[in-house]
Every structure is written in C-alpha cells, then in structure tokens.
Design an enzyme around this catalytic site. Sequence first.
Site, PDB file in Angstrom:
ATOM      1  N   CYS A 180       0.465  -1.335   0.661  1.00 52.56           N
ATOM      2  CA  CYS A 180      -0.717  -0.110   0.004  1.00 52.56           C
ATOM      3  C   CYS A 180       0.956   1.071  -0.017  1.00 52.56           C
ATOM      4  O   CYS A 180       1.612   1.703   0.541  1.00 52.56           O
ATOM      5  CB  CYS A 180      -1.042  -0.040   1.254  1.00 52.56           C
ATOM      6  SG  CYS A 180      -1.875   1.471   1.555  1.00 52.56           S
TER       7      CYS A 180
ATOM      8  N   CYS B  67       0.879   3.331   3.409  1.00 49.97           N
ATOM      9  CA  CYS B  67       1.122   2.925   4.431  1.00 49.97           C
ATOM     10  C   CYS B  67       1.902   1.838   4.701  1.00 49.97           C
ATOM     11  O   CYS B  67       3.005   0.863   6.462  1.00 49.97           O
ATOM     12  CB  CYS B  67       0.316   2.362   5.778  1.00 49.97           C
ATOM     13  SG  CYS B  67      -1.383   0.755   5.348  1.00 49.97           S
TER      14      CYS B  67
ATOM     15  N   CYS C  52      -7.076  -1.721   2.326  1.00 50.77           N
ATOM     16  CA  CYS C  52      -5.703  -1.992   3.260  1.00 50.77           C
ATOM     17  C   CYS C  52      -5.644  -2.565   4.095  1.00 50.77           C
ATOM     18  O   CYS C  52      -6.568  -1.009   4.671  1.00 50.77           O
ATOM     19  CB  CYS C  52      -5.092  -1.051   3.115  1.00 50.77           C
ATOM     20  SG  CYS C  52      -3.255  -0.603   4.216  1.00 50.77           S
TER      21      CYS C  52
ATOM     22  N   CYS D 186      -4.665   1.119   6.995  1.00 45.18           N
ATOM     23  CA  CYS D 186      -5.240   2.505   6.826  1.00 45.18           C
ATOM     24  C   CYS D 186      -6.713   2.115   6.312  1.00 45.18           C
ATOM     25  O   CYS D 186      -6.395   3.215   6.445  1.00 45.18           O
ATOM     26  CB  CYS D 186      -3.911   3.527   5.975  1.00 45.18           C
ATOM     27  SG  CYS D 186      -3.803   2.845   4.023  1.00 45.18           S
TER      28      CYS D 186
ATOM     29  N   CYS E 224      -9.104  -6.731  -8.524  1.00 45.09           N
ATOM     30  CA  CYS E 224      -8.668  -5.515  -9.163  1.00 45.09           C
ATOM     31  C   CYS E 224      -7.584  -4.116  -8.448  1.00 45.09           C
ATOM     32  O   CYS E 224      -8.597  -3.868  -8.001  1.00 45.09           O
ATOM     33  CB  CYS E 224      -9.828  -5.179 -10.521  1.00 45.09           C
ATOM     34  SG  CYS E 224      -9.721  -4.294 -11.858  1.00 45.09           S
TER      35      CYS E 224
END
Length: 162
Positions: free
Chosen positions: A78, A81, A126, A129, A149
């Site tokens: 991510c 984060c 995520c 975060c 996706c």
Amino acid sequence: MDRRTFIGLAAGGALGLTRFALPGNAIAAERIEKLVRSNAEWKKLLTSEQYDILREDGTERPYSSPLLHEKRKGVYVCVACDLPLFPSRFKYDSRTGWPSFYDVLPGHVETEADRTLLMLRTEYHCARCGGHHGHVFNDGPKPTGLRYCSNGAVLRFVADRA
C-alpha cells in the site's frame, strides 16, 4: 468484528467469496494495527490521484499503471502505509487494464459491499490505513477463482533483493 469486516464478509458470502471463512484455511490472518489520520494529513502525504483513489474511492484510467507490466519477483505494498498486500506470485494478466491478483496476504485487506453503478460489487481496502484499492471479482484463475482488480497508482512494488 467491526462493521466494515462484517459487511465485507456478508457481501463476500453473497458473491460466493466465502473461502476466507472456511475452516480449512491453513494460513491464519495476522492482526493488523489500524493507522488513523485526518483528511488533511492524508492530503499532505499523498498525490492528488492517490488521495482520490484511496480516500474517495476513485479509479485510475485503465492501462495507465506502469505496474501493469511489472514482471519481477517481489511484493506490492500500500502506497499510503507500506502494508504488504500481494506477493508478485499472485499477479496475473487479467486483460482488464489494471494490475490483477488472484490472492492476497491473509488479513491484509478488508472488504465491504459497494452498490455504486447500480450493481453489487465487493470493494477491498488496506487493512491498516483503510484506503480503497479496488474491487474483488469472482472471475479469476485457479486456485482461488478471484480477481483483485487493483489501482496501480496506490500500490508500490518492492523487488526481492536476490
């Protein structure tokens, strides 16, 4: 269990994505500590495109991500984060224009129902975060049959050091 996780599991079950809840799942999900920031803090840390996707559920243009063609071994994390989400071995070419993966690191994403565009989809975020990364569909390859996706603009690729 929080509301987002409950809704995600319910939506996943409705779409046939129940493999996460099956008792035979050999890999236990780790507990991810939440990262909370204000919108102002996120705006300072992210590009405008990243903010739009992660915090306002936006979508990048198809075929615009350089990660679409990434072939090296490593992990996709991510961008907000640094939580690892997808090992490169889970990546495949879905021919949709977005980086796609058939599986995710256990417990590193959370899902919820998305009823925009007059249809029911499963959105994933995520787990650290809460940033929106994309949608998961039931049309992926074996062994999972899933297609995560992803918006490449909110992923960062970290190559293996080998």
